[in-house]
Design a protein around this motif. Structure first.
Motif, PDB file in Angstrom:
ATOM      1  N   ARG A 144       0.684  -0.880   0.160  1.00  0.00           N
ATOM      2  CA  ARG A 144       0.147   0.130  -0.060  1.00  0.00           C
ATOM      3  C   ARG A 144       1.136   0.632  -0.106  1.00  0.00           C
ATOM      4  N   ARG A 145       1.955   1.231   1.173  1.00  0.00           N
ATOM      5  CA  ARG A 145       3.420   2.500   0.992  1.00  0.00           C
ATOM      6  C   ARG A 145       3.540   2.344  -0.286  1.00  0.00           C
ATOM      7  N   VAL A 160       2.754   2.203  -3.622  1.00  0.00           N
ATOM      8  CA  VAL A 160       1.898   1.860  -4.598  1.00  0.00           C
ATOM      9  C   VAL A 160       1.651   3.369  -4.626  1.00  0.00           C
ATOM     10  N   SER A 161       1.310   4.458  -3.459  1.00  0.00           N
ATOM     11  CA  SER A 161       0.854   5.303  -2.783  1.00  0.00           C
ATOM     12  C   SER A 161       2.372   6.615  -2.987  1.00  0.00           C
ATOM     13  N   ALA A 201       2.540   7.014  -6.600  1.00  0.00           N
ATOM     14  CA  ALA A 201       1.452   7.918  -7.302  1.00  0.00           C
ATOM     15  C   ALA A 201       2.040   9.525  -7.249  1.00  0.00           C
ATOM     16  N   LYS A 202       2.590   9.360  -6.028  1.00  0.00           N
ATOM     17  CA  LYS A 202       2.671  10.786  -5.322  1.00  0.00           C
ATOM     18  C   LYS A 202       4.067  11.269  -6.482  1.00  0.00           C
ATOM     19  N   ALA A 254      -4.757   0.755  -2.413  1.00  0.00           N
ATOM     20  CA  ALA A 254      -4.169   1.946  -2.104  1.00  0.00           C
ATOM     21  C   ALA A 254      -4.576   3.008  -2.986  1.00  0.00           C
ATOM     22  N   ARG A 255      -5.204   2.334  -4.168  1.00  0.00           N
ATOM     23  CA  ARG A 255      -5.777   3.217  -5.310  1.00  0.00           C
ATOM     24  C   ARG A 255      -7.099   3.705  -5.300  1.00  0.00           C
ATOM     25  N   GLU A 258      -7.994   4.454  -2.626  1.00  0.00           N
ATOM     26  CA  GLU A 258      -8.003   5.872  -1.285  1.00  0.00           C
ATOM     27  C   GLU A 258      -6.921   6.748  -1.608  1.00  0.00           C
ATOM     28  N   ALA A 272      -5.147   7.169  -4.423  1.00  0.00           N
ATOM     29  CA  ALA A 272      -3.776   7.136  -5.321  1.00  0.00           C
ATOM     30  C   ALA A 272      -3.471   6.842  -7.061  1.00  0.00           C
ATOM     31  N   ASP A 273      -3.685   7.941  -7.579  1.00  0.00           N
ATOM     32  CA  ASP A 273      -4.233   7.680  -9.072  1.00  0.00           C
ATOM     33  C   ASP A 273      -2.926   7.034  -9.987  1.00  0.00           C
ATOM     34  N   ILE A 274      -2.917   5.961 -10.085  1.00  0.00           N
ATOM     35  CA  ILE A 274      -1.937   5.285 -10.303  1.00  0.00           C
ATOM     36  C   ILE A 274      -2.951   4.006 -10.741  1.00  0.00           C
TER      37      ILE A 274
END
Length: 288
Positions: A94-95, A97-98, A101-102, A143-144, A146, A148-150
């Motif tokens: 999750r971390r 992926v986020s 995205a950032k 994660a997406r 929540e 994450a634009d990815i």
């Protein structure tokens, strides 16, 4: 559009996207300048470039994320980042992926190898259980969800030890769990490539390593088989290493090295000197 939206638009096209893979900001800029519409940060090439070591899980999440951020800052085409195994359990996924995205990545690859992972075309790789593999993709999707634009590129290496049918079964489940792009690593024949494309829904990626296990087919044939993306993870790295080795030999023997070199004017232009001068000319106090 966001990087993820750009990539979605590309995948909506009925065509094969040829994707040279980068390893740093400069190689990514050259890919964009050559007219390619997307790139992938090759873990193999990035490990070699950044730390001078093989792709055997030696780079940390922080090092890979930093490299991805440098690349996305330098280009406007979508970057797919290599998230390896997610660097730990599902919470680490999750971390990961986020974080990508950032950092501006359009997609992140999450795979089912046992950590520490290995290059898909080298010995010694193994995969985790189905349950753990599915948890990784589930965590990536959540994660997406929540924020994450990815996009999620889900990879399986199960072909190596468990056969193609197991790899296809895993990839099919990855799609059900929300993966956007499927990647079955190292099919060994054209027939295997055809089978996985027939059996699996949605966009699929072929990974073409010159000298590797997967047949290096012409672009038209890869498209006709059913692939949406053809990745070339080592083409630029292999070309650069060959060129550097040859020019070092010329320099050592005091031979003419100019045939190996890009001319200085072109070099400056591709790096961005002329663009810098053009922009800075608008400001009287800028250092030229």
């Amino acid at each position: 559009m966001s990087p993820a939206a750009q990539l979605r638009a590309l995948l909506a096209q009925d065509k094969l996207h040829v994707m040279p893979c980068c390893f740093d900001a400069l190689s990514a800029k050259l890919i964009e300048q050559a007219g390619f519409g997307l790139t992938f940060m090759s873990g193999f090439a990035t490990s070699a470039s950044r730390i001078g070591e093989p792709d055997l899980g030696l780079m940390s999440y922080g090092e890979v994320l930093d490299q991805a951020r440098n690349i996305t800052d330098a280009i406007s085409i979508p970057l797919i980042a290599d998230g390896d195994t997610g660097y730990g359990n599902a919470m680490n996924v999750r971390r990961t992926v986020s974080g990508f995205a950032k950092a501006g990545a359009a997609a992140v690859m999450i795979e089912d190898q046992l950590a520490p992972k290995r290059c898909g075309h080298t010995p010694g790789k193994a995969v985790v259980s189905r349950e753990e593999a599915f948890d990784r993709i589930r965590a990536a999707q959540e994660a997406r969800d929540e924020g994450a634009d990815i996009l999620i590129l889900a990879r399986t290496d199960a072909r190596h030890d468990h056969g193609l049918n197991e790899a296809i079964d895993r990839a099919r489940k990855f799609k059900e769990l929300g993966a956007d792009i499927l990647f079955v690593e190292a099919p060994r024949t054209v027939e295997e490539m055809q089978l996985l494309c027939r059996e699996l829904p949605g966009p699929k990626m072929a990974n073409i390593v010159e000298g590797g296990e997967t047949p290096d087919l012409p672009h038209d044939e890869l498209r006709d088989i059913g692939f949406s993306i053809a990745a070339y993870p080592l083409t630029l790295m292999a070309a650069a290493m060959k060129a550097m080795t040859e020019v070092l030999q010329s320099l050592s023997s005091d031979a003419d090295r100019t045939p190996h070199l890009m001319d200085f004017k072109t070099l400056r232009q591709k790096i961005g000197f002329e663009h810098y001068y053009e922009v800075s000319s608008r400001y009287e106090t800028s250092d030229r």
